[in-house]
Design a protein around this motif. Structure first.
Motif, PDB file in Angstrom:
ATOM      1  N   GLY A  27       0.799  -1.219   0.000  1.00 53.70           N
ATOM      2  CA  GLY A  27       0.000   0.000   0.000  1.00 53.70           C
ATOM      3  C   GLY A  27       0.830   1.267   0.000  1.00 53.70           C
ATOM      4  O   GLY A  27       0.361   2.321   0.442  1.00 53.70           O
ATOM      5  N   VAL A  28       2.079   1.194  -0.502  1.00 55.27           N
ATOM      6  CA  VAL A  28       2.966   2.363  -0.544  1.00 55.27           C
ATOM      7  C   VAL A  28       2.782   3.067  -1.896  1.00 55.27           C
ATOM      8  O   VAL A  28       2.888   2.434  -2.950  1.00 55.27           O
ATOM      9  CB  VAL A  28       4.433   1.941  -0.360  1.00 55.27           C
ATOM     10  N   PRO A  29       2.500   4.363  -1.889  1.00 58.71           N
ATOM     11  CA  PRO A  29       2.301   5.075  -3.153  1.00 58.71           C
ATOM     12  C   PRO A  29       3.523   4.978  -4.061  1.00 58.71           C
ATOM     13  O   PRO A  29       4.673   4.963  -3.599  1.00 58.71           O
ATOM     14  CB  PRO A  29       2.054   6.525  -2.707  1.00 58.71           C
ATOM     15  N   VAL A  30       3.273   4.908  -5.356  1.00 57.93           N
ATOM     16  CA  VAL A  30       4.346   4.835  -6.338  1.00 57.93           C
ATOM     17  C   VAL A  30       5.167   6.123  -6.304  1.00 57.93           C
ATOM     18  O   VAL A  30       4.632   7.222  -6.154  1.00 57.93           O
ATOM     19  CB  VAL A  30       3.756   4.605  -7.743  1.00 57.93           C
ATOM     20  N   GLY A  31       6.503   5.972  -6.398  1.00 59.47           N
ATOM     21  CA  GLY A  31       7.406   7.107  -6.352  1.00 59.47           C
ATOM     22  C   GLY A  31       8.345   7.011  -5.174  1.00 59.47           C
ATOM     23  O   GLY A  31       8.547   5.926  -4.598  1.00 59.47           O
ATOM     24  N   SER A  32       8.948   8.125  -4.798  1.00 57.27           N
ATOM     25  CA  SER A  32       9.863   8.144  -3.658  1.00 57.27           C
ATOM     26  C   SER A  32       9.072   8.028  -2.359  1.00 57.27           C
ATOM     27  O   SER A  32       8.100   8.758  -2.148  1.00 57.27           O
ATOM     28  CB  SER A  32      10.684   9.435  -3.660  1.00 57.27           C
ATOM     29  N   ALA A  33       9.484   7.105  -1.492  1.00 58.41           N
ATOM     30  CA  ALA A  33       8.776   6.884  -0.232  1.00 58.41           C
ATOM     31  C   ALA A  33       9.789   6.685   0.892  1.00 58.41           C
ATOM     32  O   ALA A  33      10.850   6.074   0.696  1.00 58.41           O
ATOM     33  CB  ALA A  33       7.865   5.670  -0.334  1.00 58.41           C
ATOM     34  N   THR A  34       9.450   7.203   2.053  1.00 58.18           N
ATOM     35  CA  THR A  34      10.299   7.055   3.237  1.00 58.18           C
ATOM     36  C   THR A  34       9.579   6.199   4.261  1.00 58.18           C
ATOM     37  O   THR A  34       8.419   6.462   4.605  1.00 58.18           O
ATOM     38  CB  THR A  34      10.634   8.423   3.857  1.00 58.18           C
ATOM     39  N   ILE A  35      10.259   5.162   4.735  1.00 63.16           N
ATOM     40  CA  ILE A  35       9.681   4.309   5.779  1.00 63.16           C
ATOM     41  C   ILE A  35      10.458   4.509   7.076  1.00 63.16           C
ATOM     42  O   ILE A  35      11.660   4.776   7.069  1.00 63.16           O
ATOM     43  CB  ILE A  35       9.692   2.827   5.361  1.00 63.16           C
ATOM     44  N   THR A  36       9.742   4.408   8.197  1.00 66.81           N
ATOM     45  CA  THR A  36      10.329   4.559   9.523  1.00 66.81           C
ATOM     46  C   THR A  36      10.290   3.219  10.232  1.00 66.81           C
ATOM     47  O   THR A  36       9.219   2.603  10.343  1.00 66.81           O
ATOM     48  CB  THR A  36       9.570   5.611  10.343  1.00 66.81           C
ATOM     49  N   ILE A  37      11.437   2.769  10.729  1.00 71.28           N
ATOM     50  CA  ILE A  37      11.529   1.488  11.421  1.00 71.28           C
ATOM     51  C   ILE A  37      11.821   1.768  12.886  1.00 71.28           C
ATOM     52  O   ILE A  37      12.756   2.516  13.211  1.00 71.28           O
ATOM     53  CB  ILE A  37      12.643   0.593  10.825  1.00 71.28           C
ATOM     54  N   SER A  38      11.025   1.181  13.782  1.00 74.58           N
ATOM     55  CA  SER A  38      11.215   1.404  15.211  1.00 74.58           C
ATOM     56  C   SER A  38      10.908   0.137  15.982  1.00 74.58           C
ATOM     57  O   SER A  38      10.136  -0.719  15.526  1.00 74.58           O
ATOM     58  CB  SER A  38      10.321   2.540  15.704  1.00 74.58           C
ATOM     59  N   PHE A  39      11.524   0.017  17.123  1.00 74.36           N
ATOM     60  CA  PHE A  39      11.269  -1.110  18.012  1.00 74.36           C
ATOM     61  C   PHE A  39      11.694  -0.708  19.408  1.00 74.36           C
ATOM     62  O   PHE A  39      12.654   0.055  19.587  1.00 74.36           O
ATOM     63  CB  PHE A  39      12.031  -2.364  17.559  1.00 74.36           C
ATOM     64  N   ILE A  40      10.952  -1.194  20.391  1.00 67.64           N
ATOM     65  CA  ILE A  40      11.249  -0.862  21.775  1.00 67.64           C
ATOM     66  C   ILE A  40      12.703  -1.220  22.103  1.00 67.64           C
ATOM     67  O   ILE A  40      13.170  -2.328  21.848  1.00 67.64           O
ATOM     68  CB  ILE A  40      10.268  -1.588  22.721  1.00 67.64           C
ATOM     69  N   GLY A  41      13.439  -0.246  22.611  1.00 61.82           N
ATOM     70  CA  GLY A  41      14.837  -0.451  22.948  1.00 61.82           C
ATOM     71  C   GLY A  41      15.819   0.006  21.895  1.00 61.82           C
ATOM     72  O   GLY A  41      17.028  -0.071  22.101  1.00 61.82           O
ATOM     73  N   TYR A  42      15.303   0.498  20.723  1.00 63.89           N
ATOM     74  CA  TYR A  42      16.179   0.902  19.629  1.00 63.89           C
ATOM     75  C   TYR A  42      15.817   2.311  19.154  1.00 63.89           C
ATOM     76  O   TYR A  42      14.664   2.750  19.285  1.00 63.89           O
ATOM     77  CB  TYR A  42      16.061  -0.062  18.444  1.00 63.89           C
ATOM     78  N   SER A  43      16.808   2.993  18.590  1.00 64.98           N
ATOM     79  CA  SER A  43      16.555   4.282  17.954  1.00 64.98           C
ATOM     80  C   SER A  43      15.833   4.048  16.636  1.00 64.98           C
ATOM     81  O   SER A  43      16.149   3.117  15.896  1.00 64.98           O
ATOM     82  CB  SER A  43      17.874   5.021  17.689  1.00 64.98           C
TER      83      SER A  43
END
Length: 853
Positions: free
Chosen positions: A68-84
């Motif tokens: 479901g990510v729009p076509v083109g340039s996309a930025t994803i954010t990855i996070s998890f408890i205990g990590y930056s």
């Protein structure tokens, strides 16, 4: 019920339809998330499309596919408890998944990852239990001036009510089980009362400031330690010391002069491996119900020291000192409606010399101190140990003496303490006719919990541990206010039968309880490809001793009992199988026997030992299904819990006056709790998120009991009692709840959210022991009217300067000021006219500003 099911089906259909349409117009991103230092895969990490709620979690192999990510340039954010958190930008096309590659996360908070293991935090698509997780940001923006447990009320199976409306007096049930049967853990440390299993939320009002994550595990849960998790487990993980320097200030206001201010500071990790996080706060206000003013001071400290890659220590202190007025006594609906104060009416307060005085209040402080040591012995073995201590002091206020005077002397519904003082003054040497007192519960609690984690092979992991607890509780009544009398004559102490008590003296009762606990547990976890399985065995010995200073002479050997031991044990297991990247199924089953609480062992408020107290026996199983994609997240599960030999002990008058009361151990009372739970989250567009929940329960007593024998101390049968509760619904919690919510980003960083929550099939609480007459057979308690509430939330994030940003959040609860009864005790006729109730709050609001630097 038909309307609810239609509502649920329409909501699910809408989410599925919008999800399907959106997917056809977009692409996907795939990748793998690993630990920056160890290269181990990070399971359960959150992967979000930046600026939206479109997200997915990493699987058991650390991999993810975000659709479901729009076509083109996309930025994803990855996070998890205990990590930056980390951001990755990729180019998305419609014909092929964009590859984000291997994404490395760096540790952010010292000790947080280890705490998650000790606290048995469940991992999505891996841990085979029904769970829901609430993050700090949601707590900070949507909790406002509500009670801490209320942030969980849109979770399936969870029911929260404010009880009398006093600050911290709220109550929570899970799947129809009250707090004595819901395990509460703070950083893996059990905090249910050692004597009766209750959780008093007023002791933990500072959790809203300290909580980083709250996870509700419904059913037997994933916890390894033996806790009373018949209905579920609430895991609170506090904010750990951050690796980066910074801080925040917060100021909030709300209805009825509510004010809250907090300060939080993080030193960051120094070159020598030290880090400190500190949070201080104050909350005060007048309360929604009359006479429920409150004032609390909260604190949270976390100090971490990283010695090297093998050893790490963290120290945590958490607590709050608070005092608040209470509404302890429910009222008839007619009384509330006829009173000019309406649903704010409170019979438990008044005026003394022109100032507010509470007939019922609560004052308590219960700091929790813990010292954690994490030792990485080698690449496959880790040892985590926590030593903790908690010191509670305080109690709850009340009245004693000619208590009818507090009802007879009222002005506009409030107690006229001045009139009572005149009566006490006139009594002279005879002493006060009516006084104020406090039921004190001071205690010391020490514990140690140690867990050894061994990676036996690539597929097999073994955990084992020990759990030790020591509890010493002091229970007494303190005379707090003579109300202008000279003294109060107390005849309850055999060692001082004519006690002319003064303020600060102990009256009515004075006894101590000692509780010892020794427990052990072992868990095996086997993972292979898409399959994760586990089995846990646990056992514990609970020892009770009672010392009574009033009912026995100091020379009486019976003043102090020996220790009485009760063994409890449990076994549970489960499996999760990921059918595909989108679909998973899970199942779990468990059985455990729980040692009886103190009140079941010592009867009649004396050292009368109930040697025949039996453990309660709980059997539970659950089946679940999950769906994950970049557009839609859905969970569904069914559960069945059988509670056998639920403890009931009834005092029966002795045949010979003056001899000890008799006790009937009513064994064989069983209850069945079964139900269906569904929750969904859909992101049909990048700026719209929809949430839904449906929980349908059927909780009933299973059987009647007749001619239950009553025995004397010589085990001779002297009487019988009956119990007629078969097929009647369990009271005290809404058996059907539903919720539908939407969050819409109107423009960049400004979000508007609305939540609708519906409550139905809520039966009044009743004491099963009162149903001794056959006329009660098959008769349900009074069912409260069904109702729905709408809450509104707005959040705006903005930049102030480089490195400084703010969040402005506002909430309106019960937007349409809907009348609602969420808490009731059944009346003599099980109807509207005789039920005693607390009304829920009408429309309330809060506004808060947080500045991060």
């Amino acid at each position: 019920m038909g309307k609810i099911l239609r509502f649920a089906c329409m909501s699910i259909g809408l989410m599925l339809l919008t999800a399907t349409v959106s997917r056809a117009q977009s692409g996907s991103v795939r990748g793998t998330v690993v630990d920056n230092e160890t290269d181990e895969t990070v399971v359960g990490a959150s992967v979000l499309l930046k600026g939206t709620s479109t997200g997915v979690t990493t699987g058991a192999d650390g991999k993810f596919t975000l659709e479901g990510v729009p076509v083109g340039s996309a930025t994803i954010t990855i996070s998890f408890i205990g990590y930056s958190s980390k951001e990755v930008t990729v180019t998305v096309t419609a014909d092929k998944a964009a590859n984000a590659g291997t994404i490395r996360l760096a540790s952010e908070a010292i000790g947080l990852d280890e705490i998650s293991i000790v606290a048995s935090i469940g991992i999505d698509r891996k841990t085979p239990v029904a769970l829901s997780t609430v993050r700090a940001e949601v707590i900070e923006t949507k909790l406002g001036n509500q009670e801490f447990p209320e942030i969980l009320q849109t979770t399936p199976g969870v029911y929260v009510n404010k009880a009398g409306g006093g600050y911290g007096d709220s109550q929570i049930t899970i799947r129809g089980f009250e707090s004595t049967n819901v395990g509460v853990l703070i950083n893996g440390i059990p905090v249910n009362d050692m004597e009766n299993g209750t959780v008093y939320w007023s002791n933990w009002v500072g959790l809203a400031n300290a909580a980083g994550t709250v996870q509700v595990q419904r059913g037997l849960g994933a916890s390894k330690v033996a806790i009373p998790s018949v209905g579920g487990t609430i895991n609170v993980i506090s904010k750990a010391s951050a690796a980066q320097r910074g801080g925040s200030v917060f100021y909030g206001v709300g209805n009825n002069n509510y004010q809250k201010q907090t300060l939080a500071l993080n030193t960051g990790l120094s070159e020598k491996g030290f880090a400190l996080s500190l949070s201080l706060g104050q909350t005060k206000g007048d309360g929604y119900a009359d006479g429920t003013q409150f004032n609390g001071y909260e604190y949270y400290v976390n100090i971490a020291k990283k010695f090297n890659t093998r050893h790490e220590i963290t120290f945590t202190a958490l607590g709050a000192q608070q005092r608040h007025g209470q509404r302890q006594n429910r009222s008839l609906i007619s009384t509330i409606q006829d009173n000019k104060r309406g649903i704010r009416y409170n019979p438990d307060w008044g005026y003394k010399n022109g100032k507010v005085v509470w007939a019922e209040d609560n004052f308590y402080t219960k700091p929790l101190f813990s010292l954690n040591h994490y030792w990485t012995i080698n690449e496959t073995t880790e040892l985590s140990t926590v030593a903790y201590a908690s010191f509670g002091t305080g109690g709850g206020g009340g009245t004693t003496g000619e208590t009818a005077l507090f009802n007879a002397n009222r002005t506009d519904g409030a107690i006229d303490f001045d009139a009572i003082m005149e009566l006490n003054k006139a009594a002279g040497a005879a002493g006060s006719r009516a006084i104020l007192r406090a039921s004190r519960n001071d205690h010391k609690w020490y514990g140690a919990l140690s867990t050894l984690n061994k990676q036996v092979s690539a597929n097999l992991n073994i955990l084992g541990g020990l759990d030790f607890r020591y509890y010493y509780g002091e229970h007494f009544t303190e005379l707090t206010d003579l109300l202008d009398g000279e003294h109060y004559l107390d005849k309850t102490n055999k060692n001082n039968p004519m006690h002319y008590a003064k303020e600060g003296d102990k009256i009515l009762y004075n006894n101590d309880n000692v509780v010892l606990w020794e427990g052990a547990f072992v868990q095996g976890e086997y993972t292979m490809d898409k399959l994760t399985t586990f089995i846990t065995l646990q056992g514990s010995n609970t020892s009770y001793k009672r010392i009574d200073y009033f009912n026995y002479l100091e020379s009486d050997a019976n003043q102090e009992t020996p220790y009485y031991n009760f063994f409890g044990w449990g076994a549970k297991g489960g499996a999760n199988y990921n059918l595909t990247d989108n679909h998973n199924v899970f199942a779990n089953i468990g059985y455990f026997e729980r040692a009886p609480f103190v009140d079941a062992v010592f009867r009649n408020f004396r050292n009368d030992v109930n040697k025949n107290a039996e453990p309660e026996k709980i059997t539970s199983f659950e089946l679940g299904y999950g769906y994950r994609s970049g557009i839609l997240t859905a969970n569904a599960n069914v559960y069945y819990t059988r509670w056998a030999d639920k403890f009931f002990a009834q005092n029966v008058a002795p045949a010979v006056p003056g001899t000890p009361a008799l006790t009937a151990n009513i064994l064989g009372v069983n209850a069945i709790h079964k139900g269906l739970e569904i929750d969904l989250k859909a992101t049909p567009t990048s700026n719209l998120t929809l949430n839904g929940m449906l929980s349908v329960g059927d909780w009933r007593w299973q059987n009647n009991l007749t001619d239950v024998p009553v025995f004397n101390d010589q085990q001779v049968q002297v009487a019988t009692v009956n119990l007629y509760i078969k097929d009647t619904h369990v009271g005290g919690s809404a058996q059907t709840t539903a919720a539908l919510g939407a969050r819409y980003e109107l423009f960049n960083d400004f979000n508007l959210a609305v939540d609708y929550t519906y409550f139905a099939n809520n039966y009044a609480y009743y004491d099963a022991l009162t149903r001794s007459n056959e006329s009660y057979s098959g008769k349900d308690p009074w069912k409260m009217p069904d109702f729905g509430l709408v809450d509104l939330n707005a959040t705006y994030k903005f930049a102030i300067s480089e490195g400084v940003n703010g969040t402005l959040s506002g909430n309106v609860y019960n937007l349409f000021d809907t009348d609602n009864i969420k808490n009731a005790n059944d009346g003599s006729n099980s109807d509207w006219d005789t039920a005693l109730v607390y009304y829920g709050f009408g429309r309330t609001w809060s506004l808060g500003l947080k500045i991060n630097f």
